[in-house]
Structures are given as structure tokens and as C-alpha cells.
Design an enzyme around this catalytic site. Structure first.
Site, short mmCIF file in Angstrom:
data_model
loop_
_atom_site.label_atom_id
_atom_site.label_comp_id
_atom_site.label_asym_id
_atom_site.label_seq_id
_atom_site.Cartn_x
_atom_site.Cartn_y
_atom_site.Cartn_z
N ARG A 101 0.86 -1.20 0.00
CA ARG A 101 0.00 0.00 0.00
C ARG A 101 0.89 1.24 0.00
O ARG A 101 1.63 1.46 0.96
CB ARG A 101 -0.90 -0.01 1.24
N HIS A 145 1.61 -2.13 5.66
CA HIS A 145 1.41 -2.47 4.25
C HIS A 145 2.41 -1.72 3.36
O HIS A 145 2.78 -2.22 2.30
CB HIS A 145 -0.01 -2.10 3.81
N ASP A 152 -3.82 -8.44 3.00
CA ASP A 152 -5.19 -8.60 3.48
C ASP A 152 -5.86 -9.61 2.55
O ASP A 152 -5.88 -9.40 1.32
CB ASP A 152 -5.96 -7.28 3.42
N GLU A 214 -7.89 -7.83 13.17
CA GLU A 214 -8.42 -8.01 11.81
C GLU A 214 -8.11 -9.42 11.33
O GLU A 214 -6.95 -9.74 11.07
CB GLU A 214 -7.81 -6.98 10.86
N HIS A 217 -5.74 -9.83 8.11
CA HIS A 217 -4.50 -9.06 8.02
C HIS A 217 -3.31 -9.91 8.47
O HIS A 217 -3.25 -10.38 9.62
CB HIS A 217 -4.65 -7.83 8.92
#
Length: 235
Positions: A101, A145, A152, A214, A217
Site C-alpha cells: 500500500r 502495508h 489482506d 483483523e 491481516h
């Protein structure tokens, strides 16, 4: 919830020798950052890269996502390919939602979180929370990320011919900001919890560690550049 997040972050920082400061790489391309497309290793891996489109908690394509691709540091991509290979022997597969990301995407998330008037995605992504509490536990100013070592994802189960595959029921969808998305949430039915553990077991075999807030994740424990974030666009 905050105590759990702090405990997990402390563990990660210790493992990554957090005495070193996080720096931003000057890399301008994926090649310079040694980020590879997972599909160069697994051409038909299932993907639904959420931040490249409108189906995400921001509600628009996110800055830095110019194509729906999963980029990862090369050793991380190779480890993820091994997970996929092992699962296919059992008529199961991974489905990827986000990988590397860009830092500019994280900044986009933070701007969105500060815009309290924009609640278009509240019903789907944070129905039980006030938007003001999302910064911190759920949206951080610096994301793992951006190091290229985090993914994810979810799991699919396929038929005997591996033609038709369906996502396992994990109890919540991706980016659902709620305690029910915690991997070991107490109010998730046993079958859904078992599916989460099935994913965790598959990922842990290749060295990926789950973020307990999460279920989707995972970060590769032996990250190649644990103190460096990147801002090259996904394209």
C-alpha cells in the site's frame, strides 16, 4: 480493544528492532523497490483489490492505486505463493484484497478519517462506531502495508475439479471496523471462527503472523525491510 492493539504493536516493534527509525525509500518504481506482482508467481491467483475501485471504506479509488494489482517484496511474494500452492492441494485457495500500500494511500485514509461529514460507508464498514474513533486502532498514519510485507486476504473452497471456488464465511467482510472482526471474537459462531483459524494455520506455516484486530491481516515475520516504507504507485 486499544490495549490489544497496543500489545500487538509492541510485539511487532520488538521483533523488528524498533530502536531504528522508519524511513521512506526514494524508490520511484516497483522495480527499484523490489516489489513484484504476485501474478508473476501465481498467474491465476484470485484477487479483488478493493482500493483500486469504489468498493471500500473510503468509497472511491484510493490515491496510489492505478491498477488492481498485488505487489509485495519478493521474498514475501514467494512465501505467499507457497501458501497458495499448499492450499490448492486441498482444493482451497487464497483471495487477495490488498498487499503493498503506497504511503500516499495511507495519507488518503487519514484525510478521509478527519472528514467527519463523510459517512457514506458507515452502514457497511463501521455501523457501531463513531467515525472519530477510527484513527488509531483501525487507521494509522503509517501502515505496515507500505513496507511490502503485509497482505489482506481470505480463503476460498473449491469443488473437486478446482473450477468453482467460493469464499469461506468468516463472519464479517473485509475492512469491517468492529470487535466482531477480531480474529478470536467471542460472538462469532463456531463455524466462522473455525474458518478464521483455518486461514491462520495456512498462513502461519509460511511465517505470516496475524494482526488480532483483523482476521484478514497478515504480515510476514521476516520482513526484508522492516524499517522502510515505500510510496511508489501500484500500476
Amino acid at each position: 480493544m486499544r490495549l490489544l492493539a497496543i500489545a500487538w504493536l509492541s510485539m511487532v516493534c520488538a521483533a523488528a528492532h524498533a530502536d531504528q527509525a522508519i524511513t521512506r525509500s526514494p524508490a520511484r518504481t516497483a522495480a527499484e523497490a523490489d516489489l513484484v506482482d504476485i501474478r508473476t508467481l501465481v498467474p491465476d491467483i484470485a484477487e479483488d483489490i478493493k482500493y483500486a475501485g469504489h468498493d471500500n471504506f473510503v468509497g472511491v479509488p484510493v490515491d496510489g492505486y492505478l491498477a488492481p494489482k498485488c505487489l509485495l517484496k519478493r521474498p514475501v511474494a514467494e512465501a505467499l505463493a507457497r501458501v497458495e500452492h499448499d492450499l490448492r492441494a486441498q482444493h482451497q485457495r487464497l483471495k487477495l484484497w490488498d498487499c503493498y500500500r503506497p504511503a500516499r494511500a495511507v495519507a488518503h485514509f487519514v484525510r478521509w478519517a478527519h472528514d467527519l461529514a463523510d459517512t457514506r460507508t458507515k452502514a457497511e464498514h463501521y455501523p457501531r462506531l463513531d467515525k472519530r474513533v477510527l484513527l488509531g486502532d483501525y487507521i494509522a498514519p503509517v501502515s505496515g502495508h507500505s513496507r511490502g510485507g503485509t497482505v489482506d486476504l481470505t480463503m476460498e473452497r473449491c469443488d473437486a475439479r478446482d473450477i468453482h471456488c467460493r469464499e469461506l464465511d468468516m463472519g464479517t467482510h473485509f475492512d469491517f471496523f468492529d470487535v466482531r472482526a477480531h480474529t478470536d471474537a467471542a460472538d462469532v459462531p463456531p463455524a466462522q471462527h473455525a474458518n478464521r483459524l483455518l486461514l491462520r494455520k495456512a498462513m502461519e506455516r509460511e511465517g505470516f503472523k496475524n494482526y488480532p484486530l483483523e482476521w484478514w491481516h497478515y504480515t510476514w515475520a521476516d520482513e526484508p525491510t522492516p524499517h522502510t516504507i515505500y510510496d511508489v504507485p501500484v500500476k
